[in-house]
Write an enzyme that holds these catalytic residues in place. Sequence first.
Site, PDB file in Angstrom:
ATOM      1  CG  ASP A 516      83.360  23.025-100.290  1.00 18.52           C
ATOM      2  OD1 ASP A 516      82.474  22.520-100.552  1.00 18.52           O
ATOM      3  OD2 ASP A 516      84.442  23.231-101.218  1.00 18.52           O
ATOM      4  CE  LYS A 587      92.065  25.743 -96.509  1.00 17.62           C
ATOM      5  NZ  LYS A 587      92.039  25.258 -98.001  1.00 17.62           N
ATOM      6  CG  ASP A 760      83.433  22.017 -94.016  1.00 18.34           C
ATOM      7  OD1 ASP A 760      83.609  21.101 -94.797  1.00 18.34           O
ATOM      8  OD2 ASP A 760      84.330  22.533 -93.583  1.00 18.34           O
TER       9      ASP A 760
END
Length: 827
Positions: A516, A587, A760
């Site tokens: 990732d 986040k 991603d």
Amino acid sequence: MTSDLYSEQETIEQQCRAETQLRFQNELTKKIQKADEASTFYGTSLLKRAIEPMADVITANRKAVKSGKAMNAGKAFKMLEGLKAEHIAFFACQVIIDRITTNTRMQDVAIRIGQRCESELRYISFQREHPALFNKILTETTTGGKRKHATIIAAQNRYAAERWNSWSKVDSLHVGQKLLNIFTEATGFVEEHTSTARGKNKTDKHIKPTKAVCDFIESNRDAAALLNPIHLPMVVPPVDWETPSSGGYLTHHTPQLPFIKVRGNAQARNYLADLHGQTEEMKAVYNAVNAIQRTPWKINSFVYEIFKQVYETGLPIAGLPSREDIPLPPSPLNPEQKSKDLSDAEKRRFKAFKKKRAKVYDANIALKSKRLMTSKIAYLAEKYLPYDAHYYPHYLDFRGRAYPAPMFLNPQGNSLAKGLLQFAEGKALGSNEAAYELAVHGANCYGYDKGTLDERIDWVEQNADRILQVAADPMADLWWAKEADSPWCFLAFAKEWEGFYRDGYSHISHIPIAKDGSCSGLQHFSAALRDPVGALATNLIPADRPEDVYQRVINLAKEKVTSDLTGPNAEIAQLCLNYGLSRKAAKRCTMTRVYGSTQFSSRVFVEEYFQDTDAKRKQEDPSYVSILDGREFEASLYLTEHIWQSINETVVAAKEGMDWLQECAKILAQENLPIIWTTLDGLPVMQSYPDTSRRRVQTKFGEKIVFLSVREDKIGTINKKKQGNSISPNWVHGNDACHLRMTVNLAAAHGVSSFAMIHDSFGTHAADIPLLSSCLRETFIDLYLDNDPIEMFRAETQMLTTTTLPKPPLKGDLDLTAVRNSEFFFA
């Protein structure tokens, strides 16, 4: 591939078609039974064609009444004073079309039209006479949807009983009949029908659709039924994409998948369809998608059996939803108490109770949605368990991001879906490096993913006995289900680790190992702008330990909160610090910043952080009560300001890049021009959001009622605000999708044949991870060092306008080749 499997695939596609049509018919029947035909495939089309001509006739009638030429309509229009013609038209059209095929009595339709108009007039009067009370109800009613509607209706009705001289049924009938006549005159959609069902001397007048409307409904029914087809995994490889309309499913039973899905934008759809026909220019794009969808998958029988046990017992663990709704909190008031008799303290308690009840309502709605998704995943896993291999046809969105067509159970699904799937073709580990990658993957799945790679290996070795126990008997120790971040993927890893312990490097591994990116959007901006600060924060350059941009942001935010302890915000600052602020608080705010998010949307993310944290703490300790209880909104508002400032101090260059892209988009939008650019591998991208603001009606109740105009001069206008807000995320997604496709093509050229790709997150067999890791680094360098997507974008967009676009931001001095040696770039 045997002919039997091709025959089975044809049967699956026939079943999909039948299920699609059955679902469509069931939904249509429910809408007809609920008098909600205006939201059906034909109702929406009739509605948008009816509103404007009816509004025109209403306006003409009003003028005639004022001039004394249509006095027979005077009473009806006098009662409708205060309502705009388009509002009246919308209400009348919606009521009529909601019942257009049900043979409803004309007087019932007319009365309902009158009642709907009267209701709107009440809202207007309520707001005018009591604006503070009206706004208080709107802002303090925390429930959404139908419950909010019901709350305001109740308040309005209480007001109406005191101040409003309600219309009688005769009044409603009079107004409604006039509007029904105007609808018939303006549209020609309905006609009068006399029924003698009640006897020879007892006739009723009904409305029914004209023959033209009936023909329209029937001629479009089959096409409409397949507009949203059910897609299932295939048991044979999908057809390769070679043109925009050549890939995916095998037979005519499943409507042709578009290679690129563009929703609600004919201009972009037509443009992309023309360019995507250029097969040679698009060859690299087609090849990458074909490689992804050729990957054979199968159900992980070990994970499936454990899932089945947990699912059938109803245990709310491992991310599975509880079978029972959360009970509503008890009211602090007695049933006999009335709101006007409450003390101030009782009012505060009751207000807090309503907020808690609203949260429980919302949580139960989310639970129902999770139950539905889980049941669908369970059904599909059981259906495909007998097959040695199955496949997922893929398509692209207009930015180039790849998605599987089948929903719920697919390689991009939730932890359960991904844990249930494994590669059909196994591959021996073969080396210590592959075993190393398998162990890192296990630590990542558990949630131990912030240490160095060696520390992750150490974690697996330290917990080896427990991991092997999970593989041997998962139900004996539910550690994996209660503590792992991705429990079902961790369970699949545990079984693989058992195989490695048993067979060593000869173990045949089937599970996808994922690598990732670190805040992918910021990685791409940092590379494009050669920003060494952003590069360090997102692991583009080597470091002894993985950098964590989310932790950086929250650490900076906590410093700001701490500095408030001696100021006017001392109380809320101390509460936030006592509550505890982890990296997760920052986040989503940080992740979406480079995608154009705002401080307003970030506040919602922070409040959700409090909610998720509370839920986890409550699960660990049923007696837990948050110290923020009742003050979550205030705390999220306060904390978001500091997080937002901290993000902007951390990602300076990325913000400059975003601002530049937005400025370019706004310049083109001022000239009503779309934004067009081409990715490095040849995918043409068009961003063109149409302006729909002139087709929106807002009632005083607060509902936004949208209808589309049939006038061509209102179509094709660019939405300037959305063009500016959307360009940053779309440009970044276009580049990360290009990077993914370039990586797939390079890896496939070197022998990799199984891909688990999620934007991603790049995955393949453990044995092939070293090769894939090298490929993704080389293609990233190729994308940003050997080429310049920022300058390519500027050159292409400059060709669209005679206005000189601003110069791109200055680039930094980052040595992008350092990515080759950064082990935490994708880790």
